[in-house]
Design a protein around this motif. Structure first.
Motif, mmCIF file in Angstrom:
data_model
loop_
_atom_site.group_PDB
_atom_site.id
_atom_site.type_symbol
_atom_site.label_atom_id
_atom_site.label_comp_id
_atom_site.label_asym_id
_atom_site.label_seq_id
_atom_site.Cartn_x
_atom_site.Cartn_y
_atom_site.Cartn_z
ATOM 1 N N LYS A 87 46.018 41.797 43.309
ATOM 2 C CA LYS A 87 46.096 43.229 42.972
ATOM 3 C C LYS A 87 45.217 44.119 43.852
ATOM 4 C CE LYS A 87 46.906 42.152 38.114
ATOM 5 N NZ LYS A 87 46.373 42.315 36.784
ATOM 6 N N LYS A 88 44.712 43.595 44.941
ATOM 7 C CA LYS A 88 43.889 44.428 45.832
ATOM 8 C C LYS A 88 44.715 45.574 46.391
ATOM 9 C CE LYS A 88 40.334 41.242 47.189
ATOM 10 N NZ LYS A 88 39.643 40.550 48.244
ATOM 11 N N GLY A 89 44.111 46.759 46.403
ATOM 12 C CA GLY A 89 44.740 47.919 47.013
ATOM 13 C C GLY A 89 45.692 48.694 46.115
ATOM 14 N N ILE A 90 45.787 48.323 44.833
ATOM 15 C CA ILE A 90 46.685 49.060 43.943
ATOM 16 C C ILE A 90 45.872 49.870 42.940
ATOM 17 C CG2 ILE A 90 48.479 47.294 44.125
ATOM 18 C CD1 ILE A 90 47.793 46.603 41.136
ATOM 19 N N GLY A 91 46.492 50.879 42.357
ATOM 20 C CA GLY A 91 45.906 51.581 41.222
ATOM 21 C C GLY A 91 46.213 50.791 39.969
ATOM 22 N N ARG A 92 45.173 50.525 39.179
ATOM 23 C CA ARG A 92 45.356 49.695 37.985
ATOM 24 C C ARG A 92 46.113 50.436 36.888
ATOM 25 N NH1 ARG A 92 40.497 47.133 34.287
ATOM 26 N NH2 ARG A 92 41.663 47.370 32.361
ATOM 27 N N PHE A 93 45.928 51.751 36.773
ATOM 28 C CA PHE A 93 46.527 52.542 35.704
ATOM 29 C C PHE A 93 47.608 53.458 36.257
ATOM 30 C CE2 PHE A 93 41.966 52.066 34.813
ATOM 31 C CZ PHE A 93 42.008 51.367 33.630
#
Length: 152
Positions: A87-93
């Protein structure tokens, strides 16, 4: 950066599913589940999510659509997890509110790794075409559970 793609195969006594997902696509899709409205929903997910999706699902539709819908959701959630990797580089929400003619759709997501679903929708009918609307909640529950995310 590793390509954010996944291929999932699932075969049970009720279903036989093959799914290819590319999160960094352009919205190309080829979707065949044998359930018209469900195909419609999934094509919109691919198109508006700009994900490339190839899905072939055969299920026990002579019984009902439930197994096919749920197993496709399981595959889609697994593919999402696999494609996102660490999940590196993504927005979590994320969240969105969309006006859709006579309805307002609102969704909030947290790619937390902890599955949970809150689903509040009211329908004026039990079916959309031949599709049982109760399958929508089952799809979202299986998708969020196998995808390991919170969905409201």
């Amino acid at each position: 950066m590793k390509p954010r793609t996944s291929t999932i195969e699932r075969k049970t006594t009720e279903t036989d599913i093959s799914l290819k997902l590319n999160l960094d696509g352009t919205g190309k899709y080829q979707i065949e589940t044998g359930i018209g409205f469900f195909d419609h929903m999934l094509t919109h997910l691919a198109k508006h999510g700009k994900m490339d999706m190839t899905l072939k699902a055969k299920g026990d539709l002579h019984v009902d659509a439930h197994h096919t819908v749920e197993d496709v959701a399981i595959c889609l959630g697994q593919a999402l997890c696999d494609a996102l990797g660490d999940k590196k580089g993504i927005g979590r929400f994320g969240d969105s509110v969309v006006p859709m003619e006579d309805a307002k759709a609102q969704a909030t997501i947290d790619l937390s790794g902890r599955p949970y679903l809150i689903y509040r929708a009211k329908y004026n009918t039990q079916k959309i075409g031949d599709f049982d609307v109760e399958c929508i909640e089952e799809f979202l529950r299986a998708f969020s559970t196998s995808g390991k995310f919170n969905l409201h």
